[in-house]
Design an enzyme around this catalytic site. Structure first.
Site, PDB file in Angstrom:
ATOM      1  N   ARG A  37      36.646  38.487  32.912  1.00 36.31           N
ATOM      2  CA  ARG A  37      37.519  37.950  33.955  1.00 36.31           C
ATOM      3  C   ARG A  37      36.860  37.970  35.324  1.00 36.31           C
ATOM      4  O   ARG A  37      37.522  37.749  36.332  1.00 36.31           O
ATOM      5  CB  ARG A  37      38.808  38.781  34.032  1.00 36.31           C
ATOM      6  CG  ARG A  37      39.550  38.833  32.728  1.00 36.31           C
ATOM      7  CD  ARG A  37      40.656  39.859  32.742  1.00 36.31           C
ATOM      8  NE  ARG A  37      41.245  40.015  31.430  1.00 36.31           N
ATOM      9  CZ  ARG A  37      40.730  40.750  30.439  1.00 36.31           C
ATOM     10  NH1 ARG A  37      39.595  41.411  30.628  1.00 36.31           N
ATOM     11  NH2 ARG A  37      41.327  40.823  29.271  1.00 36.31           N
ATOM     12  N   GLN A 107      34.423  49.631  26.505  1.00 37.39           N
ATOM     13  CA  GLN A 107      35.126  48.470  25.944  1.00 37.39           C
ATOM     14  C   GLN A 107      34.118  47.410  25.497  1.00 37.39           C
ATOM     15  O   GLN A 107      34.500  46.395  24.931  1.00 37.39           O
ATOM     16  CB  GLN A 107      36.051  47.867  27.004  1.00 37.39           C
ATOM     17  CG  GLN A 107      37.112  48.825  27.494  1.00 37.39           C
ATOM     18  CD  GLN A 107      37.782  48.309  28.765  1.00 37.39           C
ATOM     19  OE1 GLN A 107      38.706  47.522  28.712  1.00 37.39           O
ATOM     20  NE2 GLN A 107      37.303  48.746  29.909  1.00 37.39           N
ATOM     21  N   HIS A 125      36.157  49.165  21.246  1.00 35.83           N
ATOM     22  CA  HIS A 125      36.403  47.766  20.844  1.00 35.83           C
ATOM     23  C   HIS A 125      35.439  47.311  19.751  1.00 35.83           C
ATOM     24  O   HIS A 125      35.367  46.120  19.460  1.00 35.83           O
ATOM     25  CB  HIS A 125      36.293  46.826  22.046  1.00 35.83           C
ATOM     26  CG  HIS A 125      37.461  46.922  22.987  1.00 35.83           C
ATOM     27  ND1 HIS A 125      37.516  46.258  24.182  1.00 35.83           N
ATOM     28  CD2 HIS A 125      38.635  47.609  22.884  1.00 35.83           C
ATOM     29  CE1 HIS A 125      38.674  46.523  24.789  1.00 35.83           C
ATOM     30  NE2 HIS A 125      39.352  47.354  24.025  1.00 35.83           N
ATOM     31  N   THR A 213      35.427  47.525  35.156  1.00 42.40           N
ATOM     32  CA  THR A 213      36.540  47.050  34.319  1.00 42.40           C
ATOM     33  C   THR A 213      37.673  46.552  35.200  1.00 42.40           C
ATOM     34  O   THR A 213      37.913  47.094  36.286  1.00 42.40           O
ATOM     35  CB  THR A 213      37.043  48.143  33.354  1.00 42.40           C
ATOM     36  OG1 THR A 213      38.113  47.603  32.568  1.00 42.40           O
ATOM     37  CG2 THR A 213      37.539  49.387  34.079  1.00 42.40           C
ATOM     38  N   SER A 214      38.376  45.532  34.703  1.00 42.57           N
ATOM     39  CA  SER A 214      39.488  44.951  35.467  1.00 42.57           C
ATOM     40  C   SER A 214      40.831  45.562  35.080  1.00 42.57           C
ATOM     41  O   SER A 214      41.868  45.063  35.500  1.00 42.57           O
ATOM     42  CB  SER A 214      39.528  43.435  35.244  1.00 42.57           C
ATOM     43  OG  SER A 214      39.782  43.172  33.877  1.00 42.57           O
TER      44      SER A 214
HETATM   45  P1  OAD Z   1      36.583  42.058  32.792  1.00 44.22           P
HETATM   46  O1  OAD Z   1      35.736  40.846  32.735  1.00 44.22           O
HETATM   47  O2  OAD Z   1      38.063  41.872  32.679  1.00 44.22           O
HETATM   48  O3  OAD Z   1      36.322  42.831  34.161  1.00 44.22           O
HETATM   49  C1  OAD Z   1      35.004  43.026  34.602  1.00 44.22           C
HETATM   50  C2  OAD Z   1      35.064  43.800  35.888  1.00 44.22           C
HETATM   51  O4  OAD Z   1      33.738  44.100  36.251  1.00 44.22           O
HETATM   52  C3  OAD Z   1      35.700  43.020  37.060  1.00 44.22           C
HETATM   53  O5  OAD Z   1      36.654  43.847  37.702  1.00 44.22           O
HETATM   54  C4  OAD Z   1      34.505  42.735  37.973  1.00 44.22           C
HETATM   55  O6  OAD Z   1      34.864  42.764  39.359  1.00 44.22           O
HETATM   56  C5  OAD Z   1      33.601  43.910  37.635  1.00 44.22           C
HETATM   57  N1  OAD Z   1      32.157  43.698  37.926  1.00 44.22           N
HETATM   58  C6  OAD Z   1      31.457  42.552  37.934  1.00 44.22           C
HETATM   59  N2  OAD Z   1      30.161  42.796  38.199  1.00 44.22           N
HETATM   60  C7  OAD Z   1      30.052  44.142  38.379  1.00 44.22           C
HETATM   61  C8  OAD Z   1      28.963  45.018  38.672  1.00 44.22           C
HETATM   62  N3  OAD Z   1      27.725  44.566  38.853  1.00 44.22           N
HETATM   63  N4  OAD Z   1      29.227  46.343  38.773  1.00 44.22           N
HETATM   64  C9  OAD Z   1      30.490  46.835  38.581  1.00 44.22           C
HETATM   65  N5  OAD Z   1      31.543  46.043  38.293  1.00 44.22           N
HETATM   66  C10 OAD Z   1      31.328  44.719  38.191  1.00 44.22           C
HETATM   67  O7  OAD Z   1      36.035  43.057  31.667  1.00 44.22           O
HETATM   68  P2  OAD Z   1      36.760  44.290  30.981  1.00 44.22           P
HETATM   69  O8  OAD Z   1      37.621  45.034  31.933  1.00 44.22           O
HETATM   70  O9  OAD Z   1      35.691  45.014  30.263  1.00 44.22           O
HETATM   71  O10 OAD Z   1      38.386  43.086  24.934  1.00 44.22           O
HETATM   72  O11 OAD Z   1      37.672  43.580  29.917  1.00 44.22           O
HETATM   73  C11 OAD Z   1      38.355  44.403  29.020  1.00 44.22           C
HETATM   74  C12 OAD Z   1      38.498  43.738  27.694  1.00 44.22           C
HETATM   75  O12 OAD Z   1      39.094  42.459  27.865  1.00 44.22           O
HETATM   76  C13 OAD Z   1      37.206  43.410  26.985  1.00 44.22           C
HETATM   77  O13 OAD Z   1      36.623  44.515  26.356  1.00 44.22           O
HETATM   78  C14 OAD Z   1      37.670  42.406  25.979  1.00 44.22           C
HETATM   79  C15 OAD Z   1      38.627  41.584  26.824  1.00 44.22           C
HETATM   80  O14 OAD Z   1      39.736  41.197  26.174  1.00 44.22           O
HETATM   81  C16 OAD Z   1      38.182  42.696  23.671  1.00 44.22           C
HETATM   82  O15 OAD Z   1      37.411  41.807  23.394  1.00 44.22           O
HETATM   83  C17 OAD Z   1      38.965  43.439  22.649  1.00 44.22           C
END
Ligand code: OAD
Length: 268
Positions: A37, A107, A125, A213-214
């Site tokens: 996201r 995750q 996950h 993580t978001s």
């Molecule tokens: P997201 O893509 O939802 O969130 C990624 C986060 O990382 C965002 O808040 C960005 O601002 C942040 N970000 C980007 N670049 C960064 C950096 N260089 N350093 C630190 N942060 C950074 O990903 P997740 O929260 O992992 O589940 O999403 C959770 C789950 O949603 C995934 O594991 C997946 C999806 O549904 C499954 O596939 C089961």
């Protein structure tokens, strides 16, 4: 006091104790993997993931499903850990050397934490280096079975994507699927997701650090709830981190903020 300094001081206070890190797609962004996201141009969320990344869609149209999966996660096993993964492995050593306990819950299905040297790791996950059978009850399916990556040949499917060319389970002949959690599934569905270990650790943690993580899916909500109930320090490292009550944010990229944090801890 700057936020990294404040976090370092709290980590010092928390040890010996149990430190939990919960990582998401942002920790692997600097390795070249798209987030779900995030604001990066390849963010997977643009592609109707909640409809497609489901067990029911897999059953409905496995050919379209596998084509989507291969395109979306192409190259995930070829990338290298970045400075954030390496710093988290150093953080584990620092905690353990001070008599504490450390658990990293990710995750992400990539292999970057283990390649960077993290030892106590839960891949809640699933993992991209294994598959499993899609027929529940099969020995190679949930709740315990899986299939090594090298035992599955996608060559015929890549050459000619048809139902007949999707790799089949060697035990029962049903379709092979990824060894990963889908949107219409539960954390408790497979022992490899180690959900009971997660729950046990949440019940004793002294500090929780989210990275990249978001906070969009269940595991982060559970961690936040557990942290709130225990009244423990709750931190997030994220350039776009949310400033909700109770979460302290280091507003920076994981690959710079984490090495800075661990440098300070090791120097203290
Ligand atoms: P997201 O893509 O939802 O969130 C990624 C986060 O990382 C965002 O808040 C960005 O601002 C942040 N970000 C980007 N670049 C960064 C950096 N260089 N350093 C630190 N942060 C950074 O990903 P997740 O929260 O992992 O589940 O999403 C959770 C789950 O949603 C995934 O594991 C997946 C999806 O549904 C499954 O596939 C089961």
């Amino acid at each position: 006091m700057d936020s990294v300094h404040e976090l370092a001081a709290l980590l010092n206070d928390s040890c010996p104790g149990t430190v939990v890190a919960v990582t998401g797609a942002g920790v692997s962004a600097a390795s070249g993997l798209p987030t779900f996201r995030g604001s990066d141009p390849d963010a997977i969320w643009n592609r109707e993931i909640t409809t497609i990344a489901t067990r029911s869609y897999f059953r409905h149209d496995p050919v379209a499903w596998w084509r989507w999966f291969i395109k979306t996660f192409d190259g995930i096993l070829d990338v290298n850990p970045n400075a954030a993964h390496i710093a988290l492995a150093r953080l584990e050593s620092w905690v353990v050397n001070r008599g504490g306990r450390f658990l990293l819950i990710t995750q992400n299905v990539d292999l970057l934490h283990e390649r960077a040297g993290t030892k106590e790791l839960v891949k809640v996950h699933g993992t991209a280096d294994r598959f499993r059978c899609s027929r529940d009850g099969c020995e190679l399916a949930s709740p315990r079975g899986s299939i090594p990556f090298d035992d599955v040949d996608f060559g015929p499917f890549l050459a000619e994507p048809r139902r007949e060319t999707i790799p089949k389970c060697s035990e029962c002949g049903d379709l092979v699927r990824p060894h990963a959690l889908l949107f219409d599934e539960y954390y408790g569905e497979h022992v490899d997701y180690e959900f009971s270990r997660v729950e046990e650790t949440f019940a004793e943690m002294a500090l929780v650090l989210f990275v990249g993580t978001s906070f969009s899916v269940g595991i982060t909500e559970m961690a936040l709830r557990a942290a709130a109930l225990r009244g423990i320090p709750t931190w997030s490292i994220d350039p776009n981190g949310r400033d909700d009550a109770g979460i302290h944010v280091v507003r920076g990229a994981a690959e710079t903020a984490l090495p800075d944090l661990v440098d300070r801890l090791e120097a203290s």
